[in-house]
Design a protein around this motif. Sequence first.
Motif, short mmCIF file in Angstrom:
data_model
loop_
_atom_site.label_atom_id
_atom_site.label_comp_id
_atom_site.label_asym_id
_atom_site.label_seq_id
_atom_site.Cartn_x
_atom_site.Cartn_y
_atom_site.Cartn_z
N UNK A 133 0.83 -1.21 0.00
CA UNK A 133 0.00 0.00 0.00
C UNK A 133 0.87 1.26 0.00
N UNK A 134 1.95 1.25 0.79
CA UNK A 134 2.88 2.38 0.80
C UNK A 134 3.51 2.59 -0.58
N UNK A 135 3.88 1.49 -1.24
CA UNK A 135 4.51 1.60 -2.55
C UNK A 135 3.54 2.15 -3.59
N UNK A 136 2.27 1.75 -3.51
CA UNK A 136 1.26 2.27 -4.44
C UNK A 136 1.11 3.78 -4.25
N UNK A 137 0.98 4.21 -3.00
CA UNK A 137 0.82 5.64 -2.72
C UNK A 137 2.05 6.43 -3.14
N UNK A 138 3.22 5.86 -2.88
CA UNK A 138 4.46 6.60 -3.14
C UNK A 138 4.67 6.85 -4.63
N UNK A 139 4.55 5.81 -5.44
CA UNK A 139 4.78 6.00 -6.86
C UNK A 139 3.66 6.81 -7.50
N UNK A 180 2.46 19.16 -0.52
CA UNK A 180 1.79 17.86 -0.39
C UNK A 180 2.72 16.73 -0.84
N UNK A 181 3.47 16.95 -1.93
CA UNK A 181 4.42 15.94 -2.39
C UNK A 181 5.47 15.65 -1.33
N UNK A 215 6.40 10.89 4.57
CA UNK A 215 5.60 9.96 5.38
C UNK A 215 5.84 8.52 4.94
N UNK A 216 5.80 8.30 3.63
CA UNK A 216 5.92 6.94 3.09
C UNK A 216 7.36 6.44 3.15
N UNK A 262 4.77 7.22 13.19
CA UNK A 262 6.07 7.88 13.35
C UNK A 262 6.50 8.54 12.03
N UNK A 263 6.23 7.86 10.91
CA UNK A 263 6.55 8.45 9.61
C UNK A 263 5.77 9.73 9.36
N UNK A 264 4.50 9.75 9.77
CA UNK A 264 3.66 10.93 9.57
C UNK A 264 4.11 12.10 10.44
#
Length: 312
Positions: A69-75, A100-101, A107-108, A152-154
């Motif tokens: 899910x993180x990889x989908x959001x990141x790319x 936002x970017x 975060x990711x 923690x990432x956020x």
Amino acid sequence: MMRHENHSFTSDFILLGLFSSSQSSLVFFSFIFIIFIMTITENTVMILLILRDSRLHTPMYFLLSHLSFMDILHISNIVPKMVTDFLSGSRTISFAGCGFQIFLSLTLLGGECLLLAAMSYDRYVAICHPLHYPILMNDYVRVLMAGGSWLVGTVNSIVHTAYALHFPFCGSRAIDHFFCEVPAMLKLSCVDTTLYERGVYVSGLIFLLVPFSLILVSYVQILLTVLQMKSSEARKKSFSTCSFHMIVVTMYYGPFIFTYMRPKSYHTPGQDKYLAIFYTILTPTLNPIIYSFRNKDVLEAMKNMLKSNFLH
């Protein structure tokens, strides 16, 4: 100074990108687009398989679903903007869009660093302490690992995004990158950012060096345990798995560490964007292949899903 600060909050930035709008760059653009489609497809399939097949309802695949899910959001945070800019010829991005970017990317990136360390711990417990695995990796622990990575990432991202965007940008607003990334933006600031760079360095220690060290220690322990196995086939399989995992982890952490843990003065124009390709585009594509699709249980789950859909 106030005029500069106001100017920095109202003007757009310009992303110079990876390639120019020329015929020679069309091949590279097509390659990036194909990688994007592959990444979305692979990670979506992985999430669906984990949700549908009860045999994949384990801590390892629970963590893998979050990684996908993180990889989908990141790319998706990066490549669609690249595609739009290339096709339209416009390379501008608003101040809010840039913010936002940065926020989503940090975060990711931070969350994935922690999640990869959690996954290496999961493998360490499973191989080195199999009898204690149900206790050490129970439902509470796996939810805590995944939720903690996101949280923690956020929090880290909120702090860095706020600091990075409050600097005045007095000169050129052309970012020599294909997305808004902190090191590339710091070079545009007309004030001394040394103190903030120290904060970035501290974050690098927490999110990069510490997790990477834990991953290395985990895999060393795993390899030592594997060497004691009597079955040569089991040793060969484990060595193959560990080596592929370490290659992907190194491809992710190596360029990431090199980008974020050097002083601004050591960054050469355009260098960061080519390093960023590894941890923003390539590894999200490789993660499902290395961690999941080479696994017998995942292949069996995929076969069952295809059979079910075909028969239906």
